[in-house]
Design an enzyme around this catalytic site. Structure first.
Site, PDB file in Angstrom:
ATOM      1  N   SER A   1       0.915  -1.211  -0.009  1.00 45.55           N
ATOM      2  CA  SER A   1      -0.315   0.215  -0.420  1.00 45.55           C
ATOM      3  C   SER A   1       0.646   1.237  -0.255  1.00 45.55           C
ATOM      4  O   SER A   1       0.690   2.009  -0.750  1.00 45.55           O
ATOM      5  CB  SER A   1      -1.009   0.103   1.406  1.00 45.55           C
ATOM      6  OG  SER A   1      -0.076  -0.055   2.344  1.00 45.55           O
ATOM      7  N   THR A   2       1.869   0.959   0.452  1.00 47.82           N
ATOM      8  CA  THR A   2       2.796   2.478   0.437  1.00 47.82           C
ATOM      9  C   THR A   2       3.311   2.955  -0.523  1.00 47.82           C
ATOM     10  O   THR A   2       3.729   3.661  -1.570  1.00 47.82           O
ATOM     11  CB  THR A   2       4.388   2.110   2.167  1.00 47.82           C
ATOM     12  OG1 THR A   2       3.344   1.442   3.058  1.00 47.82           O
ATOM     13  CG2 THR A   2       4.175   3.765   2.120  1.00 47.82           C
TER      14      THR A   2
ATOM     15  N   GLU B   1      10.422  -8.766  -5.197  1.00 50.16           N
ATOM     16  CA  GLU B   1      10.558  -7.374  -4.671  1.00 50.16           C
ATOM     17  C   GLU B   1      12.806  -7.534  -4.262  1.00 50.16           C
ATOM     18  O   GLU B   1      12.982  -6.834  -4.655  1.00 50.16           O
ATOM     19  CB  GLU B   1      10.140  -7.230  -3.534  1.00 50.16           C
ATOM     20  CG  GLU B   1       8.755  -6.987  -3.828  1.00 50.16           C
ATOM     21  CD  GLU B   1       7.626  -7.043  -2.092  1.00 50.16           C
ATOM     22  OE1 GLU B   1       7.036  -6.003  -2.246  1.00 50.16           O
ATOM     23  OE2 GLU B   1       7.630  -7.428  -1.388  1.00 50.16           O
TER      24      GLU B   1
ATOM     25  N   LYS C   1       6.618   0.290  11.588  1.00 54.00           N
ATOM     26  CA  LYS C   1       7.558  -0.362  10.943  1.00 54.00           C
ATOM     27  C   LYS C   1       9.183  -0.959  11.353  1.00 54.00           C
ATOM     28  O   LYS C   1       9.593  -1.765  11.512  1.00 54.00           O
ATOM     29  CB  LYS C   1       7.663  -0.430   9.644  1.00 54.00           C
ATOM     30  CG  LYS C   1       6.236  -0.323   9.177  1.00 54.00           C
ATOM     31  CD  LYS C   1       5.519  -1.668   8.719  1.00 54.00           C
ATOM     32  CE  LYS C   1       4.390  -1.663   8.357  1.00 54.00           C
ATOM     33  NZ  LYS C   1       4.944  -1.565   6.601  1.00 54.00           N
TER      34      LYS C   1
ATOM     35  N   GLY D   1       7.743  -8.575   2.470  1.00 58.83           N
ATOM     36  CA  GLY D   1       7.252 -10.037   1.320  1.00 58.83           C
ATOM     37  C   GLY D   1       4.797 -10.724   1.925  1.00 58.83           C
ATOM     38  O   GLY D   1       4.729 -11.478   1.835  1.00 58.83           O
ATOM     39  N   GLY D   2       5.104  -9.104   3.046  1.00 60.57           N
ATOM     40  CA  GLY D   2       3.526  -9.088   3.687  1.00 60.57           C
ATOM     41  C   GLY D   2       2.473  -8.940   2.225  1.00 60.57           C
ATOM     42  O   GLY D   2       1.654  -9.609   2.929  1.00 60.57           O
TER      43      GLY D   2
ATOM     44  N   GLY E   1       7.982  -0.603  -0.129  1.00 61.00           N
ATOM     45  CA  GLY E   1       7.471  -0.284   1.250  1.00 61.00           C
ATOM     46  C   GLY E   1       8.583  -2.167   2.203  1.00 61.00           C
ATOM     47  O   GLY E   1       9.267  -2.191   1.505  1.00 61.00           O
ATOM     48  N   ALA E   2       8.244  -1.629   3.966  1.00 58.40           N
ATOM     49  CA  ALA E   2       8.658  -2.893   4.158  1.00 58.40           C
ATOM     50  C   ALA E   2       7.117  -3.353   5.276  1.00 58.40           C
ATOM     51  O   ALA E   2       6.548  -2.858   5.534  1.00 58.40           O
ATOM     52  CB  ALA E   2       9.903  -2.227   4.712  1.00 58.40           C
ATOM     53  N   ASP E   3       7.726  -4.555   6.397  1.00 59.26           N
ATOM     54  CA  ASP E   3       6.802  -5.336   6.666  1.00 59.26           C
ATOM     55  C   ASP E   3       7.384  -4.983   8.368  1.00 59.26           C
ATOM     56  O   ASP E   3       7.076  -4.255   9.305  1.00 59.26           O
ATOM     57  CB  ASP E   3       6.179  -7.138   7.049  1.00 59.26           C
ATOM     58  CG  ASP E   3       6.241  -6.741   5.685  1.00 59.26           C
ATOM     59  OD1 ASP E   3       4.833  -6.052   5.465  1.00 59.26           O
ATOM     60  OD2 ASP E   3       6.445  -7.169   5.142  1.00 59.26           O
TER      61      ASP E   3
HETATM   62  C1  5RP Z   1       4.898  -7.299  -0.189  1.00 56.92           C
HETATM   63  C2  5RP Z   1       5.807  -6.065   0.355  1.00 56.92           C
HETATM   64  C3  5RP Z   1       5.114  -5.050   0.763  1.00 56.92           C
HETATM   65  O1  5RP Z   1       6.438  -3.868   0.754  1.00 56.92           O
HETATM   66  C4  5RP Z   1       5.503  -4.592   2.662  1.00 56.92           C
HETATM   67  O2  5RP Z   1       4.468  -6.128   2.916  1.00 56.92           O
HETATM   68  C5  5RP Z   1       4.722  -3.356   2.971  1.00 56.92           C
HETATM   69  O3  5RP Z   1       3.005  -3.028   2.369  1.00 56.92           O
HETATM   70  P1  5RP Z   1       2.247  -2.117   3.104  1.00 56.92           P
HETATM   71  O4  5RP Z   1       3.306  -0.961   2.416  1.00 56.92           O
HETATM   72  O5  5RP Z   1       0.985  -2.176   2.567  1.00 56.92           O
HETATM   73  O6  5RP Z   1       2.797  -1.821   4.247  1.00 56.92           O
HETATM   74  O7  5RP Z   1       6.815  -6.477   0.982  1.00 56.92           O
HETATM   75  O8  5RP Z   1       5.527  -8.386  -0.731  1.00 56.92           O
END
Ligand code: 5RP
Length: 239
Positions: free
Chosen positions: A41-42, A117, A135, A109-110, A96-98
């Site tokens: 989403s980011t 990626e 995060k 990988g969320g 983005g990142a989790d």
């Molecule tokens: C997808 C990812 C995304 O970058 C990660 O899950 C962050 O997502 P969001 O910006 O929605 O929190 O690694 O595989």
């Protein structure tokens, strides 16, 4: 009533923070760049902003999407796409990142796009990460499980090996579809609880030695810059 208001406020500051870091990260994009397009989403705000600048005529780039989500959004946003076959070296990727720690190591990988990626990030001269400040963690694995992409044929054997490493694997199931999530590469994902991880680099290497493990969501030594959105500003972490 008060509880709902607080919850809505939290949701809205995070969305605003995500947009803010996305706009900041897009400042790294220069005319003529070939840009890796992240997922989630980011990263979606990043793709939309690049598209807006392109429609406005102030930027011309080619994009390499890291997932089907990024690909569709890029097409809708008017960003012309290319491939790693045509451009094995990218100028920049924004993703983005989790989870992120202070060394800029990450869990990703969320959204299930970890393998592409990681390939796109490893092809890029500069890796810029965008997330909200929730995060940021002291140790990876504290608030998010480690996604591991696995060849379906190896599900039972690979998950048994993951348990031997001390992990608790959980097959990722779909929403809006019964059964396992199938990645853009036709594989499964297990989300593995390792607790707080003391040596993420070693864990990544051990996981990658398991036959049938395609990729892990541990992104070690990959990010150059991380922008974290706060309710009232941005934190910049740099290598
Ligand atoms: C997808 C990812 C995304 O970058 C990660 O899950 C962050 O997502 P969001 O910006 O929605 O929190 O690694 O595989």
């Amino acid at each position: 009533m008060g509880k709902w208001k607080l919850r809505l406020e939290k949701v809205s500051w995070r969305e605003e923070a995500k947009k803010r870091v996305a706009l900041e990260a897009v400042k790294h994009v220069e005319d003529g760049f070939v840009v890796g397009l992240g997922s989630g989403s980011t990263a979606a705000y990043v793709i939309q902003e690049i598209g807006r600048l392109m429609r406005q005529g102030s930027l011309r780039v080619l994009g390499v999407p890291s997932s089907s989500q990024a690909m569709l959004l890029a097409v809708r946003s008017g960003i012309p796409l290319t491939t790693l076959d045509e451009y094995p070296t990218l100028d920049l990727v924004i993703d983005g990142a989790d989870e992120v720690d202070k060394k800029l190591d990450m869990i990703k990988g969320g959204g299930g796009a970890l393998t592409r990626e990681k390939i796109v990030a490893s092809a890029a001269k500069q890796v810029v990460i965008v997330a909200d400040e929730t995060k940021l963690v002291e140790k990876l694995g504290t608030s998010f499980r480690v996604p591991v992409e696995i060849l379906p044929f190896a599900l039972a054997t690979a998950t048994a090996s993951i348990k031997e490493l001390g992990g608790k694997p959980l097959l990722r199931e779909g929403k809006g579809k019964v059964g396992a999530v199938v990645t853009d590469n036709g594989n499964y994902i297990v989300d593995v609880d390792f607790g707080a991880i003391t040596d993420a680099e070693e864990l990544n290497q051990l996981l990658k030695l398991i036959p049938g493990v395609i990729e892990t969501g541990l992104f070690i030594g990959i990010a150059d810059i991380v922008y974290l959105g706060k309710p009232d500003g941005i934190i910049k972490l740099e290598k």
